[in-house]
Motif scaffolding. Structure first.
Motif, short mmCIF file in Angstrom:
data_model
loop_
_atom_site.label_atom_id
_atom_site.label_comp_id
_atom_site.label_asym_id
_atom_site.label_seq_id
_atom_site.Cartn_x
_atom_site.Cartn_y
_atom_site.Cartn_z
N HIS A 14 -29.38 11.91 36.03
CA HIS A 14 -28.12 11.83 36.43
C HIS A 14 -26.96 12.24 35.70
CE1 HIS A 14 -24.21 10.64 38.71
NE2 HIS A 14 -24.99 10.79 39.87
N ARG A 17 -27.09 15.80 34.20
CA ARG A 17 -26.68 16.73 35.19
C ARG A 17 -25.09 17.44 34.78
NH1 ARG A 17 -26.38 15.33 41.28
NH2 ARG A 17 -24.79 14.09 40.59
N GLU A 25 -32.28 20.05 38.17
CA GLU A 25 -32.87 20.63 39.38
C GLU A 25 -34.25 21.00 39.33
OE1 GLU A 25 -31.59 20.71 42.72
OE2 GLU A 25 -29.93 19.82 41.93
N ARG A 35 -32.36 15.07 45.34
CA ARG A 35 -30.96 14.67 44.72
C ARG A 35 -30.61 13.56 45.18
NH1 ARG A 35 -27.78 20.14 46.31
NH2 ARG A 35 -28.95 21.60 44.83
N ARG A 39 -29.59 10.39 42.87
CA ARG A 39 -28.37 9.65 43.18
C ARG A 39 -28.49 7.86 43.24
NH1 ARG A 39 -26.92 13.96 46.07
NH2 ARG A 39 -27.43 13.00 47.84
#
Length: 179
Positions: A14, A17, A25, A35, A39
């Motif tokens: 996370h 990213r 990804e 995703r 999260r």
């Protein structure tokens, strides 16, 4: 929901990213993760960090990753600190290292190369393929700088007359910029 190795890796990703969304990804696809799962893992890790009842520091890492396969000590100036390391499935050639202060508090956590740094060429700078120490040892004149967010680092270095900034999250190389 239990918090284990998979969730820990997703929580790390996370933050990664921030600098390399495409690589994250690809990793999500390889893991069969969404995703939303990324999260959720980040949210759960953050909630545990702020909860008064959840384990903290090394206890939280042991809860998520199990006992560390490596325990040792490392000198830092006049102090000797404890070191713990784990191998994570998404980064099998590296180890996730935690440096513990004299009171057992977590001072640093990042990826390292087992056995020490390795010599790199400029072409070897592949995202998620090297760590801070690798680049610092491979490019004369390299200097570390602070990153722009928690757990971010940067190394400025010259190569063939051009200055570059290698960016890292948790000590893992993410991308190369020209400052």
């Amino acid at each position: 929901m239990a918090f284990g190795v998979r969730q820990f890796e997703l929580a790390l990703m996370h933050r990664m990213r921030d600098l390399n969304p495409g690589r994250v990804e690809d990793a999500l696809h390889d893991m069969g993760a969404s995703r939303a799962e990324l999260r959720a893992a980040h949210t759960q890790w953050t909630q545990m960090a702020h909860s008064t009842r959840a384990p903290k520091g090394m206890a939280a890492l042991r809860m998520a990753l199990g006992p560390p396969p490596y325990r040792g000590a490392a000198p830092f100036g006049s102090l000797t600190c404890d070191v713990a390391r784990w191998v994570l499935p998404s980064w099998p050639d590296l180890e996730f290292e935690v440096l513990l202060g004299p009171g057992g508090e977590v001072w640093n956590q990042w990826f390292v190369r087992p056995g020490g740094d390795t010599a790199l060429t400029f072409a070897d700078l592949v995202p998620w393929g090297c760590v801070v120490a690798d680049i610092g040892a491979s490019f004369p004149g390299a200097s570390q700088t602070e990153g722009l967010a928690p757990h971010h680092w940067a190394i400025d270095f010259p190569h063939n007359g051009t200055h570059y900034r290698a960016r890292f999250v948790y000590g893992l190389y993410q991308r190369l910029d020209r400052p």
